[in-house]
Design an enzyme around this catalytic site. Structure first.
Site, PDB file in Angstrom:
ATOM      1  NE  ARG A 113      -4.180  -1.679   0.201  1.00 56.14           N
ATOM      2  CZ  ARG A 113      -4.307  -2.939  -0.214  1.00 56.14           C
ATOM      3  NH1 ARG A 113      -3.305  -3.548  -0.831  1.00 56.14           N
ATOM      4  NH2 ARG A 113      -5.439  -3.580  -0.042  1.00 56.14           N
ATOM      5  CB  SER A 132      -8.986  -1.643   3.904  1.00 58.61           C
ATOM      6  OG  SER A 132      -9.292  -2.921   3.439  1.00 58.61           O
ATOM      7  CD  GLU A 143      -5.930   0.669   2.024  1.00 56.46           C
ATOM      8  OE1 GLU A 143      -5.818  -0.473   2.514  1.00 56.46           O
ATOM      9  OE2 GLU A 143      -6.690   0.927   1.078  1.00 56.46           O
TER      10      GLU A 143
END
Ligand code: EPU
Length: 345
Positions: free
Chosen positions: A166, A240, A337
């Site tokens: 990520r 998420s 995130e």
């Protein structure tokens, strides 16, 4: 011709469906538009924000005090290299799932496990999007960028993109002056399909599917996602909200002693990855937790959802509450995130 609008509400330009207004807002359909928009922000000495579909951001209720540049460039190009391999280039503004769908319909393998991910192609390398055992990193060939400082266009190799879980160069200071123009993937007709992720294995067994092809995998992934993740037409969400947890083996061993049932996956680096969703569900009991118009989705607690009309501050407060709860129970500090845009103080 670039139109620069003023005081535009950003709520319809992000998937949380929250946040204030942009002082200035422009849709860039071409490289020329991008250049013009960037010169405007320089001339006015205001910050700029490059926006795709806004599927991984939380915009503050006070909005963005500069110019929001929404990238809407289009075009997907397939260049056959040999009988097996094709280079697929898509403009930054292309909806990522259209790229997956078109590639799969040509029998190309490599990004089918990334089916159904919201957002644009330009955003894909920024956070090295990943799902069901695949990441952009696995098939990326190059990223064409515009360097704001030198006003030059050049290509970055996958190594130069510094892709990790990520993250990428584009999230770091040294890459903050690079605007993604297009992304090229190297796809093949014969790469083995990745079916080892637990949800896919279970699906194949339950539906007695023995030799899935690439279209089957796309269909299966879309079905799994629809059953697990909050639908964007019903909820405000960015998928998420937090990253999964990566700990050194030593740190993980200590945590495992307190929580023997906690799932831990070994990484090639020697570190261990722990599903944050498991902690939220089994340690903190937060699955389905709600406060006013903000909740943790009842089928996947890693997704914070706007149940309707929530302010961005309330979403941020839910995120702070979750981080605090996990820290108190496990000592681990969660990393969001989602990127926070604007002022949250
Ligand atoms: N789990 C629970 N309870 C739940 C859900 C999950 O205990 O309600 C545990 C289970 O042990 C499960 C594990 O968490 O095996 C992992 O869950 P899941 O497979 O749903 O994936 P995830 O790790 O929670 C990641 C990505 C998702 C991606 C899925 C599928 C991150 C931060 N998230 O989620 O990406 O779709 O894997 O590969 O890495 C996104 O980034 O927005 C996103 C949705």
């Amino acid at each position: 011709m670039l139109f620069i609008k003023e005081d535009i509400s950003l709520a319809s330009f992000n998937t949380f469906k929250s946040g204030g207004t942009a002082r200035y807002f422009a849709e860039a359909l071409s490289l020329d538009d991008i250049r013009t928009a960037l010169s405007f922000s320089k001339k006015e000495s205001i910050p700029f924000l490059i926006l795709g579909e806004g599927s991984n951001i939380l915009i503050s209720d006070s909005g963005f005090p500069g110019l929001v540049i929404k990238i809407t460039t289009s075009g997907i190009h397939f260049k056959t290299k040999d009988a097996d391999t094709t280079l697929v280039t898509a403009a930054a503004g292309v909806h990522f799932d259209s790229l997956v769908s078109e590639s799969v319909s040509r029998g190309l393998h490599g990004i089918e496990n990334l089916s159904g991910i919201p957002g644009t192609v330009g955003a894909a390398p920024v956070q090295n999007i990943g799902a069901y055992g695949t990441e952009i990193k696995d098939t990326l060939f190059s990223v064409e960028v515009f360097d704001i400082e030198s006003a030059k266009i050049f290509s970055l190799s996958p190594e130069e993109c510094e892709l990790s879980y990520r993250s990428s160069i584009f999230k770091k200071k040294k890459g903050s002056g690079l605007v993604v123009l297009s992304v090229t993937f190297l796809l093949t007709k014969t790469a083995p399909l990745l079916t080892s992720y637990r949800d896919i294995r279970t699906y194949l067994a339950e539906h007695t599917i023995e030799n899935p092809d690439v279209s089957d995998i796309r269909r299966i992934i879309l079905d799994i996602r629809s059953k697990k993740l909050p639908p964007l037409d019903q909820y405000g969400t960015a998928g998420s909200f937090f990253k999964n947890i990566i700990l050194s083996r030593k740190e993980a061993d200590i945590l495992q002693k307190s929580f023997p049932a906690m799932p831990m996956f070994s990484l090639v680096s020697g570190e261990k990855k722990i599903p944050t969703a498991w902690i939220l569900d089994n340690v903190c009991g937060l699955k389905g937790f709600k406060k006013d118009s903000v909740g943790l989705y009842e089928r996947q607690p890693l997704a914070i959802v706007n149940l309707g009309g929530a302010k961005s501050l309330a979403i941020k407060e839910m995120s702070d509450f979750v981080i605090d709860s996990v820290r108190k129970k496990t000592g681990v500090i969660l990393e969001p995130e989602v990127c926070f845009i604007g002022d949250f103080k």
